[in-house]
Design an enzyme around this catalytic site. Structure first.
Site, short mmCIF file in Angstrom:
data_model
loop_
_atom_site.label_atom_id
_atom_site.label_comp_id
_atom_site.label_asym_id
_atom_site.label_seq_id
_atom_site.Cartn_x
_atom_site.Cartn_y
_atom_site.Cartn_z
N GLU A 100 -4.44 -3.56 8.41
CA GLU A 100 -3.16 -2.99 8.00
C GLU A 100 -3.39 -1.64 7.32
O GLU A 100 -4.45 -1.39 6.75
CB GLU A 100 -2.47 -4.00 7.06
CG GLU A 100 -1.17 -3.57 6.42
CD GLU A 100 -0.03 -3.26 7.38
OE1 GLU A 100 -0.26 -2.49 8.34
OE2 GLU A 100 1.09 -3.74 7.14
N ASP A 101 -2.39 -0.79 7.39
CA ASP A 101 -2.52 0.55 6.81
C ASP A 101 -2.49 0.52 5.29
O ASP A 101 -3.34 1.12 4.63
CB ASP A 101 -1.43 1.50 7.35
CG ASP A 101 0.00 0.96 7.21
OD1 ASP A 101 0.18 -0.17 6.70
OD2 ASP A 101 0.94 1.66 7.62
N ASP A 104 1.32 -2.72 -0.40
CA ASP A 104 2.21 -2.19 -1.44
C ASP A 104 2.66 -3.38 -2.30
O ASP A 104 1.89 -3.88 -3.12
CB ASP A 104 3.35 -1.45 -0.73
CG ASP A 104 4.28 -0.70 -1.66
OD1 ASP A 104 3.84 -0.31 -2.75
OD2 ASP A 104 5.45 -0.50 -1.32
P1 IMP Z 1 4.60 -4.26 1.35
O1 IMP Z 1 5.21 -5.34 2.20
O2 IMP Z 1 5.49 -3.84 0.23
O3 IMP Z 1 3.19 -4.55 0.89
O4 IMP Z 1 4.58 -2.97 2.25
C1 IMP Z 1 3.66 -2.74 3.20
C2 IMP Z 1 4.25 -1.83 4.27
O5 IMP Z 1 5.12 -0.85 3.69
C3 IMP Z 1 3.18 -1.05 4.96
O6 IMP Z 1 2.77 -1.71 6.11
C4 IMP Z 1 3.88 0.26 5.27
O7 IMP Z 1 4.51 0.16 6.53
C5 IMP Z 1 4.93 0.42 4.24
N1 IMP Z 1 4.53 1.34 3.14
C6 IMP Z 1 4.30 1.02 1.84
N2 IMP Z 1 3.96 2.09 1.13
C7 IMP Z 1 3.96 3.12 2.00
C8 IMP Z 1 3.66 4.52 1.86
O8 IMP Z 1 3.31 5.06 0.79
N3 IMP Z 1 3.76 5.27 2.99
C9 IMP Z 1 4.13 4.75 4.19
N4 IMP Z 1 4.41 3.45 4.37
C10 IMP Z 1 4.33 2.64 3.27
MG MG Z 2 3.05 -0.82 8.19
#
Ligand code: IMP
Ligand code: MG
Length: 178
Positions: A100-101, A104
Site C-alpha cells: 500500500e502507498d 493514515d
Molecule cells: P486510511 O484508510 O485513513 O489509512 O487511508 C489510507 C488511504 O488514504 C491511502 O491508501 C490513500 O489512498 C489515502 N491517503 C491518505 N493520506 C494521503 C495523502 O497524504 N496523500 C494521498 N493519499 C492519501
Molecule cells: Mg490508496
C-alpha cells in the site's frame, strides 16, 4: 479546495534506496517461498512496480491487484470502505503481502487485512511506503514500513489528490491554494 505541487518531501533517490532496502528485506524473509504480492490500486501502483522488481528470482512471486473505495475529492477519509475490484488469485494457504502507498487512519488497511485473513492465507503481512503514524485511529500491524512522515497531505509517486499528480516521480507536499 485546490492544491498545487509544493516542496519535495522525499526525492527520487531517497525513494529508490528505500525501495531497494525493503525489497532486500522481503527477499531474505521469503527466500524459496511462493508469495502473492497484492497491489492496492491505484495509489500503490508505482511503489509496487518498483518494489517487485527488487525481489529477484529467489522468491516465487505472483502479482495481484485490489481496489477499494477511496477519498474522492477530499483529503480526509469518508470512513466508507468498499471493494471495487477483488483479487483474481485464490490466496487460501498462500503467503500474501499487501503493498500500500500510505497508512493514515488505518481504516483501509484494517478493512483489507480482515477481508483477506478470512480467506485463510498461510501468512499475511503488510508493506507500506509511508506511515502518518500520528493520524492512526485503527491499529494495524505493519511488517515493512518505508518512511514515517508528519501529518501533511502528500502527492506524487502514485499518491493523488482527486486523481491528479500520481505520475510525479518524487513525493511532494500538496499546498492548498488560497
Ligand atoms: P486510511 O484508510 O485513513 O489509512 O487511508 C489510507 C488511504 O488514504 C491511502 O491508501 C490513500 O489512498 C489515502 N491517503 C491518505 N493520506 C494521503 C495523502 O497524504 N496523500 C494521498 N493519499 C492519501
Ligand atoms: Mg490508496
Amino acid at each position: 479546495m485546490e492544491y498545487r505541487i509544493g516542496r519535495i518531501m522525499l526525492s527520487e533517490e531517497e525513494l529508490h534506496s528505500k525501495v531497494r532496502e525493503l525489497g532486500a528485506r522481503i527477499r531474505e524473509d521469503y527466500r524459496g517461498k511462493k508469495v502473492v504480492f497484492v497491489c492496492v490500486l491505484k495509489g500503490a501502483v508505482i511503489f509496487f512496480s518498483d518494489l517487485v522488481r527488487e525481489i529477484g528470482p529467489d522468491v516465487d512471486a505472483q502479482l495481484d491487484f485490489l481496489a477499494i473505495s477511496s477519498y474522492g475529492a477530499s483529503t480526509r477519509s469518508s470512513g466508507v470502505v468498499k471493494i471495487q475490484k477483488d483479487l483474481s488469485t485464490d490466496i487460501h494457504g498462500k503467503h500474501v503481502i499487501i503493498v500500500e502507498d500510505i497508512l493514515d487512519t488505518g481504516l483501509s488497511l484494517s478493512y483489507m487485512s480482515k477481508l483477506l485473513r478470512e480467506r485463510a492465507p498461510e501468512s499475511l503481512e503488510i508493506c507500506v511506503l509511508l506511515d502518518k503514524a500520528e493520524r492512526r485511529t485503527q491499529h494495524v500491524d505493519v511488517k515493512y514500513t518505508g518512511f514515517t512522515i508528519p501529518d501533511e497531505f502528500v502527492i506524487g509517486y502514485g499518491l493523488d489528490y482527486a486523481g491528479q499528480f500520481r505520475h510525479l516521480p518524487a513525493v511532494h507536499i500538496a499546498e492548498p491554494l488560497d
